[in-house]
Design a protein around this motif. Structure first.
Motif, PDB file in Angstrom:
ATOM      1  N   LEU A  77       0.846  -1.197   0.000  1.00  0.00           N
ATOM      2  CA  LEU A  77       0.000   0.000   0.000  1.00  0.00           C
ATOM      3  C   LEU A  77       0.877   1.240   0.000  1.00  0.00           C
ATOM      4  O   LEU A  77       1.793   1.373   0.808  1.00  0.00           O
TER       5      LEU A  77
ATOM      6  N   LEU B  93      -7.558   2.801  -1.969  1.00  0.00           N
ATOM      7  CA  LEU B  93      -8.130   2.490  -0.665  1.00  0.00           C
ATOM      8  C   LEU B  93      -8.227   3.745   0.182  1.00  0.00           C
ATOM      9  O   LEU B  93      -7.298   4.554   0.231  1.00  0.00           O
TER      10      LEU B  93
ATOM     11  N   GLU C 168      -3.929   2.561  14.097  1.00  0.00           N
ATOM     12  CA  GLU C 168      -5.009   1.684  13.672  1.00  0.00           C
ATOM     13  C   GLU C 168      -5.960   2.453  12.763  1.00  0.00           C
ATOM     14  O   GLU C 168      -6.576   3.428  13.175  1.00  0.00           O
ATOM     15  N   LEU C 169      -6.041   2.020  11.524  1.00  0.00           N
ATOM     16  CA  LEU C 169      -6.917   2.621  10.537  1.00  0.00           C
ATOM     17  C   LEU C 169      -7.995   1.629  10.134  1.00  0.00           C
ATOM     18  O   LEU C 169      -7.775   0.421  10.136  1.00  0.00           O
TER      19      LEU C 169
ATOM     20  N   PHE D 190     -10.146   0.558   7.002  1.00  0.00           N
ATOM     21  CA  PHE D 190     -10.115   0.683   5.555  1.00  0.00           C
ATOM     22  C   PHE D 190     -11.450   0.321   4.925  1.00  0.00           C
ATOM     23  O   PHE D 190     -12.178  -0.553   5.409  1.00  0.00           O
ATOM     24  N   GLY D 191     -11.748   0.985   3.807  1.00  0.00           N
ATOM     25  CA  GLY D 191     -12.844   0.571   2.960  1.00  0.00           C
ATOM     26  C   GLY D 191     -12.394  -0.582   2.073  1.00  0.00           C
ATOM     27  O   GLY D 191     -11.242  -1.021   2.140  1.00  0.00           O
ATOM     28  N   GLU D 192     -13.314  -1.051   1.231  1.00  0.00           N
ATOM     29  CA  GLU D 192     -12.996  -2.186   0.368  1.00  0.00           C
ATOM     30  C   GLU D 192     -12.228  -1.779  -0.879  1.00  0.00           C
ATOM     31  O   GLU D 192     -11.736  -2.630  -1.611  1.00  0.00           O
ATOM     32  N   GLY D 193     -12.140  -0.493  -1.120  1.00  0.00           N
ATOM     33  CA  GLY D 193     -11.341  -0.016  -2.238  1.00  0.00           C
ATOM     34  C   GLY D 193     -12.131   0.196  -3.510  1.00  0.00           C
ATOM     35  O   GLY D 193     -13.227  -0.346  -3.695  1.00  0.00           O
TER      36      GLY D 193
ATOM     37  N   ARG E  63     -11.381  -0.290  -7.483  1.00  0.00           N
ATOM     38  CA  ARG E  63     -10.426  -0.828  -8.450  1.00  0.00           C
ATOM     39  C   ARG E  63     -10.521  -0.035  -9.737  1.00  0.00           C
ATOM     40  O   ARG E  63     -11.575  -0.003 -10.373  1.00  0.00           O
TER      41      ARG E  63
ATOM     42  N   TYR F 162      -1.414  -5.789   9.406  1.00  0.00           N
ATOM     43  CA  TYR F 162      -2.750  -5.798   8.831  1.00  0.00           C
ATOM     44  C   TYR F 162      -2.894  -7.084   8.019  1.00  0.00           C
ATOM     45  O   TYR F 162      -1.931  -7.602   7.445  1.00  0.00           O
TER      46      TYR F 162
ATOM     47  N   LYS G 191      -5.230  -8.959   4.909  1.00  0.00           N
ATOM     48  CA  LYS G 191      -6.089  -8.595   3.784  1.00  0.00           C
ATOM     49  C   LYS G 191      -6.544  -9.833   3.030  1.00  0.00           C
ATOM     50  O   LYS G 191      -5.720 -10.626   2.552  1.00  0.00           O
TER      51      LYS G 191
ATOM     52  N   ALA H  31     -10.278  -8.801  -2.495  1.00  0.00           N
ATOM     53  CA  ALA H  31     -11.432  -7.923  -2.732  1.00  0.00           C
ATOM     54  C   ALA H  31     -11.965  -7.274  -1.448  1.00  0.00           C
ATOM     55  O   ALA H  31     -13.098  -6.793  -1.426  1.00  0.00           O
ATOM     56  N   GLU H  32     -11.160  -7.284  -0.395  1.00  0.00           N
ATOM     57  CA  GLU H  32     -11.545  -6.587   0.825  1.00  0.00           C
ATOM     58  C   GLU H  32     -10.453  -5.600   1.201  1.00  0.00           C
ATOM     59  O   GLU H  32      -9.298  -5.730   0.766  1.00  0.00           O
ATOM     60  N   GLY H  33     -10.799  -4.629   2.033  1.00  0.00           N
ATOM     61  CA  GLY H  33      -9.774  -3.731   2.531  1.00  0.00           C
ATOM     62  C   GLY H  33      -8.968  -4.399   3.633  1.00  0.00           C
ATOM     63  O   GLY H  33      -9.411  -5.370   4.239  1.00  0.00           O
ATOM     64  N   PRO H  34      -7.761  -3.906   3.893  1.00  0.00           N
ATOM     65  CA  PRO H  34      -6.965  -4.457   4.995  1.00  0.00           C
ATOM     66  C   PRO H  34      -7.679  -4.240   6.331  1.00  0.00           C
ATOM     67  O   PRO H  34      -8.353  -3.234   6.518  1.00  0.00           O
TER      68      PRO H  34
ATOM     69  N   PHE I  48      -6.978  -4.300  10.592  1.00  0.00           N
ATOM     70  CA  PHE I  48      -5.963  -4.250  11.639  1.00  0.00           C
ATOM     71  C   PHE I  48      -5.928  -5.569  12.391  1.00  0.00           C
ATOM     72  O   PHE I  48      -6.968  -6.135  12.743  1.00  0.00           O
TER      73      PHE I  48
ATOM     74  N   PHE J 205       0.341  -7.541   5.826  1.00  0.00           N
ATOM     75  CA  PHE J 205       1.195  -6.377   5.620  1.00  0.00           C
ATOM     76  C   PHE J 205       1.703  -5.879   6.960  1.00  0.00           C
ATOM     77  O   PHE J 205       0.931  -5.737   7.907  1.00  0.00           O
TER      78      PHE J 205
END
Lengths: 115, 111
Positions: free
Chosen positions: A43, A91, A103-104, A106-109, A111, B36, B38, B41-44, B46, B89
């Motif tokens: 990332l 992302l 600690e973040l 995340f969304g699914e992104g 593409r 993290y 992953k 098709a999903e976000g990472p 924690f 990651f």
């Protein structure tokens, strides 16, 4: 919403067109981050918002990339004149206010494929 | 300038055995290190973190070890389960909660 929401989930565009990617962070999260993941890579940080201002935009790869955030909530990442090397998963993440451990959430992104 | 490196792109382990993932860094200013996980098709998401002033943090099956003198951290998963199959990651945190990520390690846990 319950989590970070990103749209569109998939975008195919032609080289040279502009694209907009949207991020809706978790309600109450004042910090918002954009990252991208190119194929087979880790990332890569793009930009960070605290409220509506961007203290760190050092990761934006070129002046074709810009981002804004309004109302301390939704953010839009805009890529102008897209190139094939812009193809990646973009992302978005947000952070609990005051939590500084990294600690973040995340969304699914989104593409992005540039033909 | 790769500030965080994961030198093993993939790891295969038998269910029930230990998975050990490694990560090296160069930036002495990181004050937290994170892992993290992953799925495709999903976000990472924690997994676990460690402060730079600690050398070990444990959470259930997951333990992170930090060796500051070697600028090295590792994640141990014991016992490994098929649901642990994912890309992992590691990341270092600097000012502004900006995370610098490694390239990831794909873990496959075989039943």
């Amino acid at each position: 919403g319950a989590g970070v929401s990103q749209s569109p989930s998939n975008k195919v565009t032609e080289k040279g067109k502009d694209v907009e990617l949207r991020c809706d962070p978790i309600s109450g999260h004042t910090a918002l981050y954009w990252y991208r993941q190119s194929l087979g890579q880790g990332l890569e940080f793009l930009i960070y918002f605290q409220g509506n201002s961007a203290p760190d935009k050092s990761g934006l790869p070129s002046d074709r990339f810009s981002a804004e955030r309004t109302g301390g909530s939704v953010s839009t990442l805009t890529i102008q004149r897209t190139q094939q090397e812009d193809s990646a998963v973009y992302l978005c993440a947000s952070r609990i206010p005051g939590l500084n451990t990294g600690e973040l959430f995340f969304g699914e992104g989104s593409r992005l494929t540039v033909l | 300038d790769q500030q965080v490196k994961q030198n093993s792109p993939s790891l295969s382990v038998q269910e029930g055995r230990i998975s050990i993932l490694n990560c090296d860094y160069t930036n002495s200013m990181f004050d937290y290190f994170l892992w993290y996980k992953k799925y495709p098709a999903e976000g990472p998401t924690f997994l676990i973190s460690i402060s730079s002033i600690k050398d070990k943090n444990e959470d259930g099956r997951f333990t992170v070890f930090l060796n500051k003198s070697a600028k090295h951290l590792s994640l141990h998963i014991v016992p490994s389960q098929p649901g642990d199959s994912a890309v992992y990651f590691c990341a270092g945190k600097a000012a502004g909660n900006k995370l610098t990520f490694g390239g990831g390690t794909r873990v496959l846990v075989k039943p």
